[in-house]
Write a protein that holds these residues in place. Structure first.
Motif, mmCIF file in Angstrom:
data_model
loop_
_atom_site.group_PDB
_atom_site.id
_atom_site.type_symbol
_atom_site.label_atom_id
_atom_site.label_comp_id
_atom_site.label_asym_id
_atom_site.label_seq_id
_atom_site.Cartn_x
_atom_site.Cartn_y
_atom_site.Cartn_z
ATOM 1 N N ALA A 44 -20.671 4.250 13.732
ATOM 2 C CA ALA A 44 -19.428 4.572 13.023
ATOM 3 C C ALA A 44 -19.011 6.015 13.292
ATOM 4 C CB ALA A 44 -19.609 4.339 11.523
ATOM 5 N N LYS A 45 -19.967 6.927 13.263
ATOM 6 C CA LYS A 45 -19.661 8.331 13.563
ATOM 7 C C LYS A 45 -19.171 8.478 15.001
ATOM 8 C CE LYS A 45 -22.729 10.708 10.290
ATOM 9 N NZ LYS A 45 -23.910 11.594 10.145
ATOM 10 N N LYS A 46 -19.806 7.777 15.915
ATOM 11 C CA LYS A 46 -19.406 7.836 17.321
ATOM 12 C C LYS A 46 -17.978 7.338 17.499
ATOM 13 C CE LYS A 46 -20.908 6.217 21.916
ATOM 14 N NZ LYS A 46 -19.745 5.385 22.310
ATOM 15 N N LEU A 47 -17.641 6.207 16.872
ATOM 16 C CA LEU A 47 -16.291 5.667 16.978
ATOM 17 C C LEU A 47 -15.269 6.638 16.405
ATOM 18 C CD1 LEU A 47 -14.314 3.379 17.610
ATOM 19 C CD2 LEU A 47 -14.879 2.375 15.387
ATOM 20 N N ASN A 48 -15.570 7.224 15.252
ATOM 21 C CA ASN A 48 -14.645 8.191 14.657
ATOM 22 C C ASN A 48 -14.431 9.395 15.573
ATOM 23 O OD1 ASN A 48 -14.039 6.785 12.309
ATOM 24 N ND2 ASN A 48 -15.731 7.679 11.153
ATOM 25 N N ASP A 102 -4.726 11.919 15.991
ATOM 26 C CA ASP A 102 -4.918 12.563 14.703
ATOM 27 C C ASP A 102 -5.396 11.515 13.696
ATOM 28 O OD1 ASP A 102 -4.249 15.186 13.114
ATOM 29 O OD2 ASP A 102 -3.511 13.532 11.876
ATOM 30 N N GLU A 103 -6.224 11.935 12.737
ATOM 31 C CA GLU A 103 -6.717 11.003 11.723
ATOM 32 C C GLU A 103 -5.568 10.277 11.020
ATOM 33 O OE1 GLU A 103 -8.999 8.795 9.066
ATOM 34 O OE2 GLU A 103 -9.598 9.779 10.931
ATOM 35 N N SER A 104 -4.458 10.953 10.826
ATOM 36 C CA SER A 104 -3.324 10.334 10.129
ATOM 37 C C SER A 104 -2.697 9.196 10.931
ATOM 38 C CB SER A 104 -2.255 11.388 9.826
ATOM 39 O OG SER A 104 -1.712 11.910 11.033
ATOM 40 N N GLN A 105 -3.009 9.101 12.223
ATOM 41 C CA GLN A 105 -2.463 8.038 13.074
ATOM 42 C C GLN A 105 -3.367 6.813 13.125
ATOM 43 O OE1 GLN A 105 -1.974 11.023 16.483
ATOM 44 N NE2 GLN A 105 -0.268 9.638 16.857
ATOM 45 N N ILE A 106 -4.564 6.915 12.554
ATOM 46 C CA ILE A 106 -5.545 5.838 12.649
ATOM 47 C C ILE A 106 -5.553 5.039 11.344
ATOM 48 C CG2 ILE A 106 -7.960 5.264 13.067
ATOM 49 C CD1 ILE A 106 -8.204 8.090 14.392
ATOM 50 N N TYR A 107 -5.289 3.756 11.445
ATOM 51 C CA TYR A 107 -5.257 2.864 10.283
ATOM 52 C C TYR A 107 -6.379 1.839 10.425
ATOM 53 C CZ TYR A 107 -0.780 4.773 8.764
ATOM 54 O OH TYR A 107 0.216 5.610 8.313
ATOM 55 N N VAL A 110 -3.861 0.651 14.796
ATOM 56 C CA VAL A 110 -4.528 -0.166 13.771
ATOM 57 C C VAL A 110 -5.771 -0.793 14.379
ATOM 58 C CG1 VAL A 110 -4.275 -2.055 12.134
ATOM 59 C CG2 VAL A 110 -2.276 -0.683 12.770
ATOM 60 N N ILE A 111 -6.916 -0.596 13.709
ATOM 61 C CA ILE A 111 -8.153 -1.217 14.176
ATOM 62 C C ILE A 111 -8.749 -2.067 13.060
ATOM 63 C CG2 ILE A 111 -8.610 0.603 15.850
ATOM 64 C CD1 ILE A 111 -10.720 1.729 13.976
ATOM 65 N N GLU A 112 -9.382 -3.158 13.474
ATOM 66 C CA GLU A 112 -10.002 -4.094 12.544
ATOM 67 C C GLU A 112 -11.480 -3.746 12.366
ATOM 68 O OE1 GLU A 112 -9.393 -7.245 11.061
ATOM 69 O OE2 GLU A 112 -7.274 -7.474 11.522
ATOM 70 N N LYS A 113 -12.052 -4.141 11.230
ATOM 71 C CA LYS A 113 -13.491 -3.994 11.055
ATOM 72 C C LYS A 113 -14.205 -4.939 12.026
ATOM 73 C CE LYS A 113 -14.852 -7.340 7.527
ATOM 74 N NZ LYS A 113 -15.999 -7.921 8.204
ATOM 75 N N PRO A 114 -15.448 -4.660 12.392
ATOM 76 C CA PRO A 114 -16.293 -3.592 11.855
ATOM 77 C C PRO A 114 -15.989 -2.242 12.475
ATOM 78 C CG PRO A 114 -17.521 -4.848 13.477
ATOM 79 C CD PRO A 114 -16.198 -5.537 13.322
ATOM 80 N N PHE A 115 -16.004 -1.210 11.643
ATOM 81 C CA PHE A 115 -15.851 0.160 12.121
ATOM 82 C C PHE A 115 -17.250 0.698 12.387
ATOM 83 C CE2 PHE A 115 -12.729 -0.468 8.526
ATOM 84 C CZ PHE A 115 -11.721 -0.959 9.335
ATOM 85 N N GLY A 116 -17.823 0.254 13.504
ATOM 86 C CA GLY A 116 -19.221 0.534 13.780
ATOM 87 C C GLY A 116 -20.094 -0.551 13.196
ATOM 88 N N ALA A 158 -11.853 8.205 7.640
ATOM 89 C CA ALA A 158 -13.102 8.351 8.392
ATOM 90 C C ALA A 158 -14.279 8.687 7.481
ATOM 91 C CB ALA A 158 -12.936 9.426 9.469
ATOM 92 N N ASP A 159 -14.061 9.597 6.526
ATOM 93 C CA ASP A 159 -15.177 9.982 5.661
ATOM 94 C C ASP A 159 -15.620 8.835 4.754
ATOM 95 O OD1 ASP A 159 -12.842 10.083 4.193
ATOM 96 O OD2 ASP A 159 -13.266 12.000 3.222
ATOM 97 N N GLU A 160 -14.685 7.971 4.335
ATOM 98 C CA GLU A 160 -15.055 6.791 3.543
ATOM 99 C C GLU A 160 -15.965 5.863 4.340
ATOM 100 O OE1 GLU A 160 -12.061 4.571 1.182
ATOM 101 O OE2 GLU A 160 -10.656 5.985 2.073
ATOM 102 N N VAL A 161 -15.580 5.618 5.594
ATOM 103 C CA VAL A 161 -16.345 4.713 6.442
ATOM 104 C C VAL A 161 -17.763 5.234 6.627
ATOM 105 C CG1 VAL A 161 -16.543 3.772 8.770
ATOM 106 C CG2 VAL A 161 -14.316 3.820 7.646
#
Length: 499
Positions: free
Chosen positions: A168-172, A180-185, A156-162, A447-450
């Protein structure tokens, strides 16, 4: 809190899990995470065999637990936990001392995880600054804690996501290289608010609204988050962020997607998030020449709130006297699709405003011809207001005749409070922590939403980054230059919350 700490309440039960908190000695842990976990344990939403593992350095376990206990009384006095009840909760807690840059910390953490009922489920909550997210993910991966062999692994990560599209792309990329993307909240506490979630029920469980929910009947939509407080202790973050990044790019744009999305084919995480991303992709790009027309930025100066004098933003501790960081931001968006073509979505937020109010205001078009305009004491228009704070609920503003021998009109409001009986409304962190533990990612950003939301905001960031001055508004007032012009062609203009 009275009686047994294990008091049942409504919600899907969770499996026994290891809840690992990186930065367990920090402010977020004391203010939000531990109070939420205590209430979840009380309600049975946190399994009583679960373990809470704090990762921090420079303290003993006794000192850490004592700090959390005092934090409960300071930040969550309504929970009213006594020493015996705290002992029940603290028995679930243990500490792993260590530095986040030291590989041995993660090795010790791997040993500290407990296998409960045959599984070693683990949620890793990053209550640390964003620059540590990648370090933690890599550290977990090196000791095998990213692999879901004997239980789930969720980070689980808090904002800001970049802080912009590139970061943001770099962090993703960095997180997806080891998880896996499914493990990232990606947690956004605003979406955990009961009233925000209830928006989906109001929309999709009431057929009376759907025929009106489009450009044919709606003139414009305002989504707002007004705060009376200043930046408090967050000067270091806020100077880098400002209101646009802090509230609009994350919280308010997320709410906009819920307001504007099409009904999903099913109520699952991917189905809901698929519809949200469609909204973001339909947002019209703001051309550089239109940024001044479609945005407002301002900063609070000194003023008075609740009869108390307050200082200006630039007088806050840690803020540069020459700062041009915005504490008020507004953006006028358009969503270019069949349902919303031509309907302005105005998102605005500000600090040191007269009161703390968060609302979604749906303003309907005026009748093409109204027999009673001459008898109206104020312009006639209907509005549907979703109140997110305070007094969560929904209000429908209609027009009615004044009683007596007259045809004079007045505005009438029908209210539907969210919690009519004053029930205990769950805190956002309770909702979201529970969702992580049961694996429901509906209220978390993909990730794509962010990246899509950052791409929408990026032209504004570019236009604002080199400014040397900014308009100012007096604290405690609605006198924000440019707001009336921003909504000048909208029915009844800028909605200033009346309470």
């Amino acid at each position: 809190m009275t009686g047994d700490i294990y008091k049942q309440c409504i919600g899907e039960p969770t499996e026994p899990s290891n809840i690992v908190i990186f930065g367990a000695g920090g402010d977020l842990t004391k203010r939000k995470l531990v109070p939420a976990l205590v209430k979840m344990l009380r309600c049975g939403l946190l399994h009583k065999k679960s373990r809470i593992i704090g990762v921090l350095k420079g303290r003993t376990q006794a000192d850490w637990l004592d700090s959390l206990y005092h934090g409960m009384h300071e930040y969550a006095p309504d929970i009213d936990i006594d020493a015996q009840q705290w002992q029940t909760f603290s028995a679930l807690c243990k500490m792993v001392p260590g530095d986040l840059q030291d590989e041995s910390t993660y090795a010790e953490l791997a040993t500290a995880l407990e296998t409960i009922d045959g599984c070693t489920h683990a949620m890793f909550y990053c209550a640390v600054p964003p620059e540590w997210y990648t370090t933690i993910a890599i550290g977990l991966n090196k000791v095998g804690l990213g692999e879901e062999k004997d239980g789930f692994r969720r980070m689980v990560i808090e904002k800001p996501f970049g802080m912009d599209l590139e970061s943001a792309k770099k962090l993703n990329r960095e997180l997806q290289a080891v998880l896996d993307e499914s493990q990232i909240y990606r947690i956004d506490h605003y979406l955990g608010k009961e009233s925000v979630q209830n928006l989906l029920v109001y929309r999709f469980a009431n057929s009376i609204l759907e025929p009106l929910w489009n450009r044919n009947f709606i003139d414009h939509i305002q989504i707002s988050a007004a705060e009376s407080i200043g930046i408090e202790y967050r000067a270091n973050y806020y100077e880098k962020s400002g209101a646009l990044r802090d509230m609009i790019q994350s919280h308010l744009m997320q709410v906009m997607t819920l307001v504007a999305m099409e009904p999903p084919v099913e109520f699952t995480a991917d189905a809901v998030r698929d519809e949200k991303i469609k909204v973001l992709r339909a947002v019209r790009a703001i051309e550089p020449e239109n940024i001044k027309k479609q945005t407002v930025a301002a900063q609070y100066s000194s003023g008075t709130i609740d009869d108390e004098p307050v200082g200006s933003y630039v007088s806050e501790e840690g803020v540069s006297p020459e700062s041009a960081t915005e504490t008020f931001a507004a953006v006028r968006f358009y969503i270019d699709n069949w349902r919303w073509q031509g309907v302005p979505f105005v998102l605005w937020t500000g600090k040191r405003l007269p009161r703390r109010v968060s609302e979604i205001v749906i303003r309907f078009r005026k009748p093409p011809f109204n027999l009673f305009d001459a008898q109206a004491s104020s312009p006639l228009a209907n509005a549907l207001v979703f109140r997110l704070h305070p007094d969560e609920g929904i209000a429908l503003r209609m027009n009615a005749k004044l009683p007596g021998l007259t045809t004079e009109m007045r505005r009438s409001v029908m209210r539907a409070p969210y919690s009519e009986e004053g029930g205990d409304v769950a805190d956002a962190y309770e909702v979201l922590l529970h969702d992580v533990l049961i694996g429901d990612a509906t209220l978390f950003s993909r990730a794509d939403e962010v990246e899509e939301s950052w791409s929408i905001i990026q032209p504004i960031l570019e236009a604002w980054k080199d400014r040397l001055a900014i308009n100012r508004y007096h604290a405690g007032t609605w006198e924000v230059e440019g707001m009336e012009e921003l909504l000048s062609d909208c029915v009844l203009g800028w909605h200033k919350p009346p309470y």
